[in-house]
Design a protein around this motif. Structure first.
Motif, mmCIF file in Angstrom:
data_model
loop_
_atom_site.group_PDB
_atom_site.id
_atom_site.type_symbol
_atom_site.label_atom_id
_atom_site.label_comp_id
_atom_site.label_asym_id
_atom_site.label_seq_id
_atom_site.Cartn_x
_atom_site.Cartn_y
_atom_site.Cartn_z
ATOM 1 N N ALA A 174 0.794 -1.070 0.173
ATOM 2 C CA ALA A 174 0.164 0.113 -0.015
ATOM 3 C C ALA A 174 0.891 1.251 -0.020
ATOM 4 C CB ALA A 174 -0.992 -0.039 0.972
ATOM 5 N N THR A 175 1.985 1.204 0.781
ATOM 6 C CA THR A 175 2.965 2.422 0.691
ATOM 7 C C THR A 175 3.604 2.436 -0.568
ATOM 8 O OG1 THR A 175 3.148 2.018 3.216
ATOM 9 C CG2 THR A 175 4.918 3.220 1.870
ATOM 10 N N GLU A 176 3.921 1.687 -1.080
ATOM 11 C CA GLU A 176 4.504 1.542 -2.598
ATOM 12 C C GLU A 176 3.682 1.902 -3.348
ATOM 13 O OE1 GLU A 176 6.080 -2.233 -5.261
ATOM 14 O OE2 GLU A 176 6.926 -2.062 -3.090
ATOM 15 N N LEU A 177 2.300 1.356 -3.589
ATOM 16 C CA LEU A 177 1.110 1.901 -4.077
ATOM 17 C C LEU A 177 0.785 3.451 -4.115
ATOM 18 C CD1 LEU A 177 -0.890 1.414 -6.326
ATOM 19 C CD2 LEU A 177 -2.304 0.450 -4.586
ATOM 20 N N LEU A 225 -0.233 6.770 4.699
ATOM 21 C CA LEU A 225 -0.220 8.236 4.138
ATOM 22 C C LEU A 225 0.834 8.940 4.686
ATOM 23 C CD1 LEU A 225 -4.020 9.022 4.772
ATOM 24 C CD2 LEU A 225 -2.854 9.146 2.679
ATOM 25 N N GLU A 226 1.137 8.830 6.152
ATOM 26 C CA GLU A 226 2.071 9.486 6.606
ATOM 27 C C GLU A 226 3.497 8.947 6.204
ATOM 28 O OE1 GLU A 226 1.555 8.479 11.042
ATOM 29 O OE2 GLU A 226 0.109 10.428 11.080
ATOM 30 N N LYS A 227 3.727 7.583 5.786
ATOM 31 C CA LYS A 227 4.947 7.604 5.103
ATOM 32 C C LYS A 227 5.210 7.977 3.756
ATOM 33 C CE LYS A 227 5.454 2.782 7.135
ATOM 34 N NZ LYS A 227 5.210 1.108 6.929
ATOM 35 N N ASN A 228 4.132 8.434 3.263
ATOM 36 C CA ASN A 228 4.207 9.149 1.858
ATOM 37 C C ASN A 228 4.060 10.642 1.998
ATOM 38 O OD1 ASN A 228 4.317 7.326 -0.590
ATOM 39 N ND2 ASN A 228 2.794 6.172 0.757
ATOM 40 N N SER A 229 4.347 11.115 3.300
ATOM 41 C CA SER A 229 4.549 12.804 3.570
ATOM 42 C C SER A 229 3.115 13.298 3.333
ATOM 43 C CB SER A 229 5.507 13.299 2.571
ATOM 44 O OG SER A 229 6.874 12.773 2.867
#
Length: 174
Positions: A109-112, A144-148
């Motif tokens: 999900a983070t990668e996506l 969401l947070e990992k993706n800023s």
């Protein structure tokens, strides 16, 4: 099959009609019912109608823009992702994503979300993306947070929050 874009583990593409059964099953999973209850298909015919709608939107490059997510390893449909307009706000969209439970917890999900964010910003010249998460969906908050994406506010009374627990709103600007 033509792919819109790829990540390390995923291929993102338009839906095809043979995705109907898998998409239907993915959206019947307990986590989908819990966190995005308005995205449950009542039967295979409704799923087929949704696929037809998604394909038409992608072919005509208009919103909502929903894509299929498949595993590079297996070629299996494991999720979907998309954006939709924020009503009354030009250049702003809400982004969504989902990975079936069999493949969750692997960082997909983070990668996506990272790749879809980049793709949508370039494709539609978007300036602001929002992520809306039901209160309590901590895994999606981490994505969401990992993706800023930054927390903006809490919202109550949304139609896609049938339990009334509140939505956490995140935002990323370009």
């Amino acid at each position: 099959m033509g792919y819109m874009f790829e990540t390390e583990h995923l291929r993102i593409r338009k839906f095809v009609f043979k995705d109907d059964q898998r998409l239907y099953e993915n959206h019947l999973e307990a986590e989908v019912k819990q966190w995005i209850p308005n995205e449950i298909y009542s039967n295979i015919e409704e799923t087929q109608g949704a696929i037809n709608f998604y394909v038409n939107c992608v072919n005509n490059k208009h919103l909502p823009y929903v894509l299929a997510v498949e595993s590079k390893e297996t070629g299996e449909l494991i999720g979907d992702t998309g954006v939709n307009e924020v009503e009354g706000k030009s250049g702003e969209v809400e982004i969504g994503y989902g990975i079936c439970s069999k493949h969750s917890g692997k960082g997909y999900a983070t990668e996506l979300l990272k790749a879809m964010t980049e793709f949508i910003v370039e494709t539609f010249e978007i300036k602001v993306l929002y992520g809306r998460v039901m209160h309590g969906n901590d895994a999606s908050v981490r994505v969401l947070e990992k993706n800023s994406y930054e927390f903006v506010k809490e919202e109550f009374g949304a139609e896609d929050d049938p339990n009334g627990n509140g939505m956490l709103i995140y935002k990323k600007e370009f």
